[in-house]
Design a protein around this motif. Structure first.
Motif, PDB file in Angstrom:
ATOM      1  N   SER A 130       1.314  -1.607  -0.642  1.00 37.85           N
ATOM      2  CA  SER A 130      -0.252   0.343   0.202  1.00 37.85           C
ATOM      3  C   SER A 130       0.914   1.600  -0.393  1.00 37.85           C
ATOM      4  CB  SER A 130      -0.736   0.177   1.344  1.00 37.85           C
ATOM      5  OG  SER A 130       0.153  -0.421   2.434  1.00 37.85           O
ATOM      6  N   VAL A 131       1.766   1.376   0.520  1.00 37.44           N
ATOM      7  CA  VAL A 131       3.084   2.776   1.007  1.00 37.44           C
ATOM      8  C   VAL A 131       3.259   2.763  -0.441  1.00 37.44           C
ATOM      9  CG1 VAL A 131       5.099   3.625   1.448  1.00 37.44           C
ATOM     10  CG2 VAL A 131       3.694   2.395   3.650  1.00 37.44           C
ATOM     11  N   GLN A 185       3.926   5.223  -5.636  1.00 34.56           N
ATOM     12  CA  GLN A 185       4.255   5.665  -7.085  1.00 34.56           C
ATOM     13  C   GLN A 185       2.955   6.486  -7.712  1.00 34.56           C
ATOM     14  OE1 GLN A 185       3.680   1.477  -7.776  1.00 34.56           O
ATOM     15  NE2 GLN A 185       5.116   1.195  -8.400  1.00 34.56           N
ATOM     16  N   ALA A 186       2.046   7.080  -6.866  1.00 28.97           N
ATOM     17  CA  ALA A 186       0.497   8.241  -6.943  1.00 28.97           C
ATOM     18  C   ALA A 186       1.593   9.541  -7.121  1.00 28.97           C
ATOM     19  CB  ALA A 186      -0.353   7.851  -6.747  1.00 28.97           C
ATOM     20  N   ARG A 187       2.405   8.941  -6.074  1.00 32.59           N
ATOM     21  CA  ARG A 187       3.311  10.216  -5.516  1.00 32.59           C
ATOM     22  C   ARG A 187       4.549  10.734  -6.591  1.00 32.59           C
ATOM     23  NH1 ARG A 187       2.605   9.007  -0.177  1.00 32.59           N
ATOM     24  NH2 ARG A 187       0.804  10.203   1.006  1.00 32.59           N
ATOM     25  N   PRO A 192      13.763   4.650  -2.904  1.00 32.40           N
ATOM     26  CA  PRO A 192      13.524   3.164  -2.099  1.00 32.40           C
ATOM     27  C   PRO A 192      13.545   4.545  -0.469  1.00 32.40           C
ATOM     28  CG  PRO A 192      16.254   3.811  -2.848  1.00 32.40           C
ATOM     29  CD  PRO A 192      14.795   4.855  -3.797  1.00 32.40           C
ATOM     30  N   LEU A 193      13.700   5.357  -0.498  1.00 33.57           N
ATOM     31  CA  LEU A 193      13.877   6.161   1.253  1.00 33.57           C
ATOM     32  C   LEU A 193      11.570   6.421   1.623  1.00 33.57           C
ATOM     33  CD1 LEU A 193      16.443   8.616   2.062  1.00 33.57           C
ATOM     34  CD2 LEU A 193      16.054   6.659   2.700  1.00 33.57           C
ATOM     35  N   ALA A 194      11.853   6.538   0.229  1.00 40.38           N
ATOM     36  CA  ALA A 194      10.491   6.614  -0.205  1.00 40.38           C
ATOM     37  C   ALA A 194       9.513   5.775   0.376  1.00 40.38           C
ATOM     38  CB  ALA A 194       9.756   7.440  -1.179  1.00 40.38           C
TER      39      ALA A 194
END
Lengths: 183, 199
Positions: free
Chosen positions: B156-157, B162-164, B170-172
């Motif tokens: 989900s993260v 990806q939507a952002r 990788p940090l995000a």
């Protein structure tokens, strides 16, 4: 150990497993996806400290050994601990412990560069020493050949060191009080 | 998500108690170190293969686990053939293949729950050193339970980032997943203690 310590050990063992399920990183230039389980080693050490971090990786390895396919590529079972490269696996709990220990020692002065240095010592030097020592001692590969054979993996691991250090710093800023002093 | 390598079956290998299979694995591990005769080692490997036939495992499941391990062994043999001697390479490859085969057979024919039961019994003497075996069992059970939960969190993260437009960072991904995990640790610990679990 408190109940919270036990839960944290289990959670970081599980994070290491999840890191093996998905390719987390893509190597720049080559575009090769790297499964990032050593990220779990570095994260567990730098966020949980020596004792809990080392135990988290030990729990992970035991679950692999009893037959859960948690290693990257869905591998697992007793057989992977008999392979030529098993020394790398055995190094993980020790590496997490060492990273945790060094993090505890430098807690007051912890910053990105120290995090990188600590991850290099634990996540690369120690893991490669363990892996190469196993290849030489158990598999009879000459030392220099084992060294050269391991070199191609260094860039990927260097990238993981940087990512894990940046993540540890970001999380430290965020999580100072709830996490408290490691160990 | 299938979190086990176990392949159900009713063969004699499946029915053998996990303790005996483990003992067999250790015995094989010692036996292959006692001899340097390629013939004896080949006999050992052949008997492991015979056990595989006896267990009637689906070929695909065996190969999926065996191929990566034996690919490493092939490289390993080539390295020995070039740098030391093919004779030494043959002996070492036969040794590794036998042990890897035994380990694979154990894993494919034994339920994880049976292995855990053996492990828990083996850990019982730790109580003498003030370590509560129930705590260790709890940690293993929690880990197995957390893996699918964290895999969900991860997905989900990843979708959110990806939507952002942060799909390649990788940090995000790692930082939010870890924060959620640390938060969850407090809630789970409280929940365990609220249920009065004595550890």
């Amino acid at each position: 150990m408190t109940t919270r310590d036990l839960v944290l050990i289990a959670l970081f063992a599980a994070i290491t497993a999840v890191l093996g399920l998905f390719p987390a990183l893509t190597l720049p230039l080559t575009g090769v996806p790297v499964t990032a389980q050593t990220l779990g080693v570095m994260l567990a050490g730098s966020l949980l400290g020596a004792r809990r971090g080392g135990l988290a990786l030990l729990v992970f390895l035991v679950l692999v050994a009893v037959g859960l396919p948690l290693l990257a590529g869905g591998r697992g079972g007793a057989a992977v601990f008999a392979g030529v490269t098993a020394g790398f696996l055995f190094s993980w709990p020790i590496a997490a412990w060492l990273i945790g220990w060094l993090t505890e020692k430098t807690w007051e002065r912890y910053n990105l560069w120290r995090a990188v240095a600590i991850n290099i010592v634990g996540g690369i030097v120690l893991v490669y020493a363990g892996g190469i020592a196993w290849m030489v001692a158990v598999a009879g590969i000459p030392l220099d050949k084992a060294l050269y054979g391991s070199l191609p993996f260094i860039p990927g691991d260097a990238l993981k060191v940087a990512v894990a250090a940046a993540a540890a710093i970001a999380l430290r800023r965020y999580q100072q009080h709830p996490l408290g002093h490691p160990a | 998500m299938n979190l086990s390598l176990y392949q159900p079956g009713t063969s004699p290998v499946h029915r053998l108690h996990a303790v005996w299979k483990l003992a067999g694995l250790f015995a094989a591990g010692i036996a292959v170190l006692l001899t340097e005769s390629p013939l004896l080692l080949a006999i050992g490997l052949a008997s492991v293969l015979a056990c595989f036939m006896l267990a009637r495992l689906p070929l695909g499941a065996v190969l999926r686990q065996a191929l990566p391990l034996f690919a490493v062994l092939a490289v390993f043999f080539a390295a020995h053939a070039i740098f030391t001697s093919p004779e030494l390479g043959t002996i070492l490859v036969l040794r590794f293949a036998t042990i890897i085969g035994c380990g694979l057979l154990l894993t494919l024919t034994t339920k994880v729950s049976d292995m855990m039961a053996v492990l828990e019994r083996a850990l019982r003497p730790l109580a003498l050193f003030g370590i509560n075996p129930a705590k260790i069992s709890l940690v293993f059970a929690l880990t197995i339970r957390f893996i699918p939960v964290l895999a969900d969190t991860w997905m989900s993260v990843r979708a959110a980032q990806q939507a952002r437009g942060l799909g390649g960072n990788p940090l995000a991904l790692l930082v939010p997943v870890t924060i959620q995990t640390l938060r969850r640790a407090d809630q789970i610990a409280e929940a365990i203690e609220a249920r009065g679990v004595e550890l």
